[in-house]
Design a protein around this motif. Structure first.
Motif, PDB file in Angstrom:
ATOM      1  N   THR A  72       2.299 -10.667   2.935  1.00  0.00           N
ATOM      2  CA  THR A  72       3.125 -10.707   1.731  1.00  0.00           C
ATOM      3  C   THR A  72       4.517 -10.167   2.018  1.00  0.00           C
ATOM      4  OG1 THR A  72       3.109 -10.198  -0.638  1.00  0.00           O
ATOM      5  CG2 THR A  72       2.564  -8.389   0.849  1.00  0.00           C
ATOM      6  N   ILE A  73       5.401 -10.359   1.077  1.00  0.00           N
ATOM      7  CA  ILE A  73       6.692  -9.672   1.031  1.00  0.00           C
ATOM      8  C   ILE A  73       6.621  -8.807  -0.213  1.00  0.00           C
ATOM      9  CG2 ILE A  73       9.146  -9.939   0.579  1.00  0.00           C
ATOM     10  CD1 ILE A  73       9.137 -12.398   2.306  1.00  0.00           C
ATOM     11  N   ILE A  74       6.825  -7.510  -0.006  1.00  0.00           N
ATOM     12  CA  ILE A  74       6.653  -6.559  -1.108  1.00  0.00           C
ATOM     13  C   ILE A  74       7.560  -5.357  -0.868  1.00  0.00           C
ATOM     14  CG2 ILE A  74       4.775  -5.263  -0.040  1.00  0.00           C
ATOM     15  CD1 ILE A  74       3.318  -5.397  -2.752  1.00  0.00           C
ATOM     16  N   SER A  75       7.835  -4.621  -1.899  1.00  0.00           N
ATOM     17  CA  SER A  75       8.688  -3.440  -1.792  1.00  0.00           C
ATOM     18  C   SER A  75       8.107  -2.420  -0.824  1.00  0.00           C
ATOM     19  CB  SER A  75       8.831  -2.798  -3.173  1.00  0.00           C
ATOM     20  OG  SER A  75       9.411  -1.519  -3.066  1.00  0.00           O
ATOM     21  N   GLU A  76       8.989  -1.845  -0.015  1.00  0.00           N
ATOM     22  CA  GLU A  76       8.566  -0.777   0.898  1.00  0.00           C
ATOM     23  C   GLU A  76       7.965   0.401   0.135  1.00  0.00           C
ATOM     24  OE1 GLU A  76      11.116  -0.083   4.644  1.00  0.00           O
ATOM     25  OE2 GLU A  76      12.519  -0.841   3.108  1.00  0.00           O
ATOM     26  N   LEU A  77       8.463   0.656  -1.060  1.00  0.00           N
ATOM     27  CA  LEU A  77       7.947   1.766  -1.858  1.00  0.00           C
ATOM     28  C   LEU A  77       6.464   1.585  -2.174  1.00  0.00           C
ATOM     29  CD1 LEU A  77      10.913   2.243  -4.347  1.00  0.00           C
ATOM     30  CD2 LEU A  77      10.327   3.661  -2.370  1.00  0.00           C
ATOM     31  N   VAL A  78       6.034   0.350  -2.354  1.00  0.00           N
ATOM     32  CA  VAL A  78       4.642   0.062  -2.706  1.00  0.00           C
ATOM     33  C   VAL A  78       3.708   0.297  -1.525  1.00  0.00           C
ATOM     34  CG1 VAL A  78       3.067  -1.758  -3.495  1.00  0.00           C
ATOM     35  CG2 VAL A  78       5.360  -1.596  -4.469  1.00  0.00           C
ATOM     36  N   VAL A  79       4.185   0.064  -0.326  1.00  0.00           N
ATOM     37  CA  VAL A  79       3.314   0.118   0.857  1.00  0.00           C
ATOM     38  C   VAL A  79       3.597   1.291   1.791  1.00  0.00           C
ATOM     39  CG1 VAL A  79       2.885  -2.370   0.825  1.00  0.00           C
ATOM     40  CG2 VAL A  79       4.790  -1.460   2.168  1.00  0.00           C
ATOM     41  N   SER A  80       4.534   2.147   1.464  1.00  0.00           N
ATOM     42  CA  SER A  80       4.945   3.201   2.403  1.00  0.00           C
ATOM     43  C   SER A  80       3.775   4.076   2.843  1.00  0.00           C
ATOM     44  CB  SER A  80       6.074   4.049   1.812  1.00  0.00           C
ATOM     45  OG  SER A  80       5.649   4.674   0.620  1.00  0.00           O
ATOM     46  N   ARG A  81       2.912   4.466   1.930  1.00  0.00           N
ATOM     47  CA  ARG A  81       1.771   5.315   2.306  1.00  0.00           C
ATOM     48  C   ARG A  81       0.818   4.556   3.226  1.00  0.00           C
ATOM     49  NH1 ARG A  81      -1.452   8.192  -2.210  1.00  0.00           N
ATOM     50  NH2 ARG A  81      -0.220  10.001  -1.643  1.00  0.00           N
ATOM     51  N   ALA A  82       0.500   3.303   2.880  1.00  0.00           N
ATOM     52  CA  ALA A  82      -0.420   2.508   3.700  1.00  0.00           C
ATOM     53  C   ALA A  82       0.151   2.267   5.093  1.00  0.00           C
ATOM     54  CB  ALA A  82      -0.735   1.187   3.004  1.00  0.00           C
ATOM     55  N   VAL A  83       1.465   2.063   5.184  1.00  0.00           N
ATOM     56  CA  VAL A  83       2.102   1.874   6.492  1.00  0.00           C
ATOM     57  C   VAL A  83       2.042   3.185   7.286  1.00  0.00           C
ATOM     58  CG1 VAL A  83       4.294   1.420   7.670  1.00  0.00           C
ATOM     59  CG2 VAL A  83       3.570  -0.042   5.770  1.00  0.00           C
ATOM     60  N   ALA A  84       2.332   4.308   6.628  1.00  0.00           N
ATOM     61  CA  ALA A  84       2.286   5.612   7.290  1.00  0.00           C
ATOM     62  C   ALA A  84       0.875   5.939   7.788  1.00  0.00           C
ATOM     63  CB  ALA A  84       2.780   6.710   6.346  1.00  0.00           C
TER      64      ALA A  84
END
Length: 110
Positions: A51-63
């Motif tokens: 997907t393309i989505i806001s970094e704010l939405v996925v920041s925890r999952a990416v971290a």
């Protein structure tokens, strides 16, 4: 692709990117259309697609490593703060405006 519903700003970004790359939106392999960023994030975390989505939405999952991000050069988007003309702004609205540096009628790039 896992995407947001029509009219969503997130979906518009994907539509614009497809146009910019010369790809018909209809040619994208869309697996799911969901009503919220949270639902999109959960579907991608479950392995259903990209997907393309806001970094704010996925920041925890990416971290945490449950998602990975791929940098894509996307244009900045304009946002509007809309308020009722006959109501006094709340403290939260005034704080947000101050944080964004917005003045009445001013456009703030996001």
């Amino acid at each position: 692709w896992i995407i947001r519903e029509g009219g969503s700003g997130t979906r518009e970004v994907l539509e614009d990117l497809a146009r910019r790359e010369g790809i018909s939106f209809a040619d994208l392999r869309i697996f799911l259309v969901l009503p919220s960023n949270e639902a999109v994030r959960q579907a991608v975390e479950a392995g259903a697609g990209a997907t393309i989505i806001s970094e704010l939405v996925v920041s925890r999952a990416v971290a945490e490593g449950s998602l990975r991000s791929v940098l894509i050069d996307l244009p900045k988007r304009d946002f509007a703060m809309i308020t009722h003309r006959d109501r006094q702004a709340s403290l939260a609205q005034m704080a947000l405006k101050a944080h964004l540096g917005a003045k009445a009628g001013e456009t703030v790039r996001g």
